[in-house]
Design an enzyme around this catalytic site. Structure first.
Site, PDB file in Angstrom:
ATOM      1  N   ASP A 226      -7.150 -18.175 -21.744  1.00 12.49           N
ATOM      2  CA  ASP A 226      -6.524 -18.826 -22.908  1.00 12.49           C
ATOM      3  C   ASP A 226      -7.163 -20.162 -23.252  1.00 12.49           C
ATOM      4  O   ASP A 226      -6.649 -20.906 -24.091  1.00 12.49           O
ATOM      5  CB  ASP A 226      -5.025 -19.010 -22.663  1.00 12.49           C
ATOM      6  CG  ASP A 226      -4.294 -17.678 -22.710  1.00 12.49           C
ATOM      7  OD1 ASP A 226      -4.484 -16.947 -23.697  1.00 12.49           O
ATOM      8  OD2 ASP A 226      -3.598 -17.352 -21.735  1.00 12.49           O
ATOM      9  N   ALA A 251     -15.226 -20.710  -8.138  1.00 17.02           N
ATOM     10  CA  ALA A 251     -15.940 -21.934  -8.526  1.00 17.02           C
ATOM     11  C   ALA A 251     -16.018 -22.148 -10.044  1.00 17.02           C
ATOM     12  O   ALA A 251     -16.679 -23.083 -10.503  1.00 17.02           O
ATOM     13  CB  ALA A 251     -17.347 -21.999  -7.921  1.00 17.02           C
ATOM     14  N   ALA A 252     -15.313 -21.315 -10.815  1.00 12.95           N
ATOM     15  CA  ALA A 252     -15.330 -21.512 -12.280  1.00 12.95           C
ATOM     16  C   ALA A 252     -14.688 -22.855 -12.632  1.00 12.95           C
ATOM     17  O   ALA A 252     -15.265 -23.663 -13.377  1.00 12.95           O
ATOM     18  CB  ALA A 252     -14.584 -20.377 -12.957  1.00 12.95           C
ATOM     19  N   GLY A 253     -13.508 -23.115 -12.066  1.00 14.69           N
ATOM     20  CA  GLY A 253     -12.830 -24.394 -12.325  1.00 14.69           C
ATOM     21  C   GLY A 253     -13.640 -25.560 -11.785  1.00 14.69           C
ATOM     22  O   GLY A 253     -13.697 -26.635 -12.394  1.00 14.69           O
ATOM     23  N   ASP A 254     -14.286 -25.357 -10.639  1.00 18.23           N
ATOM     24  CA  ASP A 254     -15.088 -26.437 -10.032  1.00 18.23           C
ATOM     25  C   ASP A 254     -16.307 -26.769 -10.905  1.00 18.23           C
ATOM     26  O   ASP A 254     -16.685 -27.938 -11.033  1.00 18.23           O
ATOM     27  CB  ASP A 254     -15.550 -26.031  -8.628  1.00 18.23           C
ATOM     28  CG  ASP A 254     -14.368 -25.764  -7.709  1.00 18.23           C
ATOM     29  OD1 ASP A 254     -13.314 -26.396  -7.896  1.00 18.23           O
ATOM     30  OD2 ASP A 254     -14.500 -24.917  -6.807  1.00 18.23           O
ATOM     31  N   SER A 294     -23.668 -19.682  -7.736  1.00 22.48           N
ATOM     32  CA  SER A 294     -23.470 -19.206  -9.115  1.00 22.48           C
ATOM     33  C   SER A 294     -23.430 -20.335 -10.149  1.00 22.48           C
ATOM     34  O   SER A 294     -23.323 -20.088 -11.348  1.00 22.48           O
ATOM     35  CB  SER A 294     -22.158 -18.423  -9.189  1.00 22.48           C
ATOM     36  OG  SER A 294     -21.056 -19.306  -9.080  1.00 22.48           O
TER      37      SER A 294
HETATM   38  O1  RIB Z   1     -12.507 -23.287  -5.906  1.00 24.24           O
HETATM   39  C1  RIB Z   1     -13.189 -22.315  -5.156  1.00 24.24           C
HETATM   40  C2  RIB Z   1     -13.278 -22.734  -3.715  1.00 24.24           C
HETATM   41  O2  RIB Z   1     -11.969 -22.787  -3.175  1.00 24.24           O
HETATM   42  C3  RIB Z   1     -14.023 -21.784  -2.805  1.00 24.24           C
HETATM   43  O3  RIB Z   1     -15.413 -22.043  -2.775  1.00 24.24           O
HETATM   44  C4  RIB Z   1     -13.311 -21.937  -1.475  1.00 24.24           C
HETATM   45  O4  RIB Z   1     -14.076 -22.510  -0.477  1.00 24.24           O
HETATM   46  C5  RIB Z   1     -12.061 -22.757  -1.778  1.00 24.24           C
HETATM   47  O5  RIB Z   1     -12.188 -24.066  -1.381  1.00 24.24           O
END
Ligand code: RIB
Length: 312
Positions: A226, A251-254, A294
């Site tokens: 969304d 890791a998309a949010g990261d 990624s």
């Molecule tokens: O946000 C993804 C991450 O959350 C992963 O890489 C995992 O290690 C957890 O910390």
């Protein structure tokens, strides 16, 4: 000039278990494939910021083990300063990620050395925090370490970004008061505001105004498919995401947060353009498997952004 970014956060070795669907309680299911990768919310965000060209210093902890040494080397190879990655008498943190066929994941984290990071470690990194433009933290390290880092950041005028993950319904008042920008997903946002999760624009307006009263004045809520809702400097809006075939959302949010940290200015005036860039970077992460492996580079994001006017 890109930002000087300090990340206070976690480093985990991720083991991905590829499954058709989550098991029910008491059920045994087959795992179709497995992979092991470098991850952890802190490390992912640091690499995302560094690959955008930011000058990144990491504050965190690993174990006195091969995984910890390999992790430090990996971050060094990414151009990240690792002088404040402390070695503890614990195992390096790890995460088990159950990745379903549709790209969604469920994560279980063993904190290990991450949970030994403390306020004294942060004080050792005082000068680097004092010199930072942006200081980012999540909640996979002890709250005292985050509180001390944000206290120093606030004293010296760095912009503080909090990613309140894993989810919590309680943050100490000092962290909330020292957070400039909070970036939760919709479930984390709801937990912080003690309301039901929502992707509705009006309800998000009310939710983020509630967070404002708690001291978190500016908010960006990531809403998965969304899009992204923001309530920053009195301006609100919802921006769409870039639709891609989801291979792995890990890791998309990261990636989103690291890209924001690399590009944001103290005034936060240019935020819609930076959110768009960060959403695009995140869509590239979603289209690939794994965490750090990624995360896209600046060149990849520049080349793929559909509207060149939003490239910074
Ligand atoms: O946000 C993804 C991450 O959350 C992963 O890489 C995992 O290690 C957890 O910390």
């Amino acid at each position: 000039m890109k930002n000087k970014v300090v990340i206070i956060g976690s480093l985990n070795i991720d083991t991905i278990q590829m499954i058709d669907r989550l098991p029910k309680q008491g059920e045994t299911i087959s795992i179709s494939n497995q992979a092991s990768n470098f991850g952890g919310k802190g490390a992912n965000q640091a690499v995302a910021a560094a690959r955008q060209g930011a000058d990144v210093t990491f504050i965190g902890a690993v174990g006195d083990d091969d995984r910890g040494r390999a992790f430090k080397q990996l971050l060094t190879d990414e151009g990240i300063t690792t002088d404040y990655i402390f070695t503890k008498k614990q195992l390096t943190g790890s995460a088990t990620i159950m990745l379903e066929a549709d790209g969604h994941n469920t994560i279980m984290v063993f904190g290990g050395a991450n949970m030994s990071l403390n306020a004294s470690d942060i004080i050792q990194a005082h000068d680097v925090i004092a010199a930072a433009d942006v200081v980012v933290a999540q909640l996979e390290v002890p709250i005292d370490a985050v509180a001390k880092g944000f206290e120093i950041a606030r004293e010296f005028g760095a912009l503080t970004i909090l990613n309140p993950a894993p989810i919590t319904s309680h943050l100490s008042a000092d962290i909330m008061m020292n957070t400039d920008l909070v970036i939760p997903n919709e479930t984390e946002a709801a937990a912080l505001a003690h309301v039901t999760p929502t992707t509705n624009k009006e309800a998000l307006g009310e939710l983020t105004n509630k967070l404002k009263k708690l001291g978190m004045v500016h908010t960006i809520v990531t809403l998965g498919g969304d899009g992204v809702y923001y309530n920053v400097k009195g301006k609100t809006g919802q921006l769409p995401i870039f639709k891609v075939k989801a291979v792995d959302t890990t890791a998309a949010g990261d990636t989103f947060i690291g890209t924001i940290a690399a590009n944001i200015s103290q005034s936060m005036n240019d935020l819609p353009a930076i959110i768009t860039r960060s959403s695009f970077a995140s869509s590239l992460t979603v289209s690939r498997s794994g965490a750090i492996v990624s995360i896209p580079t600046k060149a990849e994001v520049d080349a793929g952004l559909p509207n060149p006017s939003i490239v910074k």
